[in-house]
Design a protein around this motif. Sequence first.
Motif, short mmCIF file in Angstrom:
data_model
loop_
_atom_site.label_atom_id
_atom_site.label_comp_id
_atom_site.label_asym_id
_atom_site.label_seq_id
_atom_site.Cartn_x
_atom_site.Cartn_y
_atom_site.Cartn_z
N ASN A 150 20.33 4.12 -10.52
CA ASN A 150 19.28 4.29 -11.56
C ASN A 150 18.15 3.14 -11.31
N LEU A 151 16.98 3.60 -11.54
CA LEU A 151 15.82 2.52 -11.46
C LEU A 151 15.05 2.58 -12.71
N ASP A 152 14.74 1.56 -13.24
CA ASP A 152 13.91 1.30 -14.45
C ASP A 152 12.42 1.18 -14.33
N LEU A 153 12.11 0.67 -12.95
CA LEU A 153 10.67 0.66 -12.91
C LEU A 153 10.40 0.55 -11.14
N LEU A 154 9.24 1.11 -10.90
CA LEU A 154 9.04 1.30 -9.52
C LEU A 154 7.57 0.71 -9.21
N ILE A 155 7.23 -0.20 -8.32
CA ILE A 155 6.13 -1.06 -8.02
C ILE A 155 5.84 -0.64 -6.54
N THR A 156 4.40 -0.46 -6.55
CA THR A 156 3.83 -0.07 -5.38
C THR A 156 2.58 -0.48 -5.13
N LEU A 157 1.81 -0.55 -3.88
CA LEU A 157 0.25 -0.85 -3.78
C LEU A 157 -0.67 0.06 -4.22
N GLU A 158 -1.89 -0.22 -4.84
CA GLU A 158 -2.97 0.63 -5.13
C GLU A 158 -3.00 1.80 -3.92
N ASP A 159 -3.33 2.90 -4.30
CA ASP A 159 -3.62 3.77 -3.33
C ASP A 159 -4.14 3.57 -2.10
N ASP A 160 -5.46 2.89 -2.43
CA ASP A 160 -6.47 2.69 -1.07
C ASP A 160 -6.01 1.41 -0.60
N ALA A 179 -3.68 -0.94 2.39
CA ALA A 179 -2.79 -0.64 3.41
C ALA A 179 -2.53 0.79 4.00
N LYS A 180 -3.86 1.55 3.91
CA LYS A 180 -3.82 2.82 4.21
C LYS A 180 -3.38 3.10 5.72
N ASN A 181 -3.45 2.08 6.55
CA ASN A 181 -3.02 2.14 7.95
C ASN A 181 -1.72 1.56 8.43
N SER A 208 2.16 0.86 9.25
CA SER A 208 3.04 1.61 9.94
C SER A 208 4.02 1.92 8.78
N GLY A 209 4.10 3.28 8.53
CA GLY A 209 5.21 3.68 7.75
C GLY A 209 4.91 3.89 6.37
N ARG A 210 3.54 3.77 6.05
CA ARG A 210 2.91 3.62 4.73
C ARG A 210 3.23 4.95 3.69
N ILE A 211 3.79 4.92 2.56
CA ILE A 211 3.98 5.89 1.74
C ILE A 211 3.59 5.69 0.39
N TYR A 212 3.76 6.73 -0.49
CA TYR A 212 3.37 6.71 -1.83
C TYR A 212 4.53 7.23 -3.05
N LEU A 213 4.49 6.65 -4.14
CA LEU A 213 5.86 6.73 -4.84
C LEU A 213 5.60 7.57 -5.98
N ASP A 266 16.89 -7.18 -14.44
CA ASP A 266 17.57 -7.98 -14.01
C ASP A 266 17.38 -8.22 -12.49
N TRP A 267 17.27 -7.34 -11.68
CA TRP A 267 17.11 -7.21 -10.45
C TRP A 267 15.96 -6.68 -9.72
N LEU A 268 14.94 -7.22 -8.93
CA LEU A 268 13.99 -6.63 -8.36
C LEU A 268 14.35 -6.70 -6.73
N PHE A 269 14.35 -5.34 -5.98
CA PHE A 269 14.19 -5.11 -4.96
C PHE A 269 13.03 -5.29 -4.26
N ILE A 270 12.47 -5.98 -3.25
CA ILE A 270 11.20 -5.77 -2.61
C ILE A 270 11.41 -5.73 -1.09
N ILE A 271 11.16 -4.59 -0.88
CA ILE A 271 11.61 -4.06 0.70
C ILE A 271 10.22 -3.51 1.04
N GLY A 272 9.95 -4.00 2.73
CA GLY A 272 9.04 -3.21 3.09
C GLY A 272 7.64 -3.70 2.26
N TRP A 273 7.64 -4.88 2.10
CA TRP A 273 6.29 -5.55 1.56
C TRP A 273 5.91 -6.64 2.22
N SER A 274 4.49 -6.78 2.72
CA SER A 274 4.13 -7.93 3.39
C SER A 274 3.72 -9.00 2.72
N GLN A 275 3.42 -9.18 1.33
CA GLN A 275 3.11 -10.20 0.58
C GLN A 275 4.24 -11.02 0.32
#
Length: 273
Positions: free
Chosen positions: A27-37, A39-41, A43-48, A80-89
């Motif tokens: 189970n996850l309690d929070l999802l974080i992603t980039l604003e829709d506009d 990193a549109k280009n 590689s492998g960009r998706i939306y949550l 408690d734990w935050l996964f940061i995966i596929g994130w360039s910052q």
Amino acid sequence: MKKKMAFATCVQLGLSCIQEIYKIGGNLDLLITLEDDKAKNKSGRIYLDNIATEHSVPLLKIDNINNQEVLNTLKEHQIDWLFIIGWSQIAKKEVLETPTFGCIGMHPTLLPVGRGRAAIPWAIIKGLKETGVTMFKLDEGVDTGDIIGQGVISLDQNITATDLYQKVDEMHITLIVKYWDDIVTNNITLLKQNEADATEWPGRKPEDGEILNTMTMDEADKLVRAVKHPYPGAFYKDGDKTFRVWSAKTNKDDGVIQLRDGYLIPIDYEIEG
């Protein structure tokens, strides 16, 4: 007590992990992603949006992982734990220390080898026999944190970036499945990286995919395979035309693109300009 988990990603590798977490009953309690506009280009960009709706998880869209609203939201949800995966910052100290136990990342090499960028293309360009994926606890350095676990991926002389990206994606899932229970029960063993073995690989730009006449057949072949989809592709300039080469073969005696010790013959290609 059940740990509260959050996940930050904007690429397919991360989405694959999120889907697998739910598949294994996590189970996850929070999802974080980039604003829709943003990193549109990429590689492998998706939306949550869809997966957040499907599992009724709060979704925070941000410009930067280090923004105050990220810190506030992590605190608000008592993560408690935050996964940061596929994130360039690069997450700064304050972000790393806001979740109770810290942040977890993955890197598509066998750390400490290949810290930095463009891990999939470099593994092919360097002609490695094997690479892999490392799950590790993030610290303030770039890919320098303590290792939670690793998975090895064998490479052959025909592997392309498309193939390796898929294998890396599958290995992310394998590691999530293997270590999820240990993470949520705080039963992980952290292994320090051996600095003596550390190497750093630089970032790559689309223009680094140019096939040059000074290259050997081996170098040109590796380059074509290394920057295939989801990367921008290798290219060769001939006057005002550009050949975008997705696959090719080499020949000692005859071909289309002359190289230092032979020729490259494009198989799958487009002509631009």
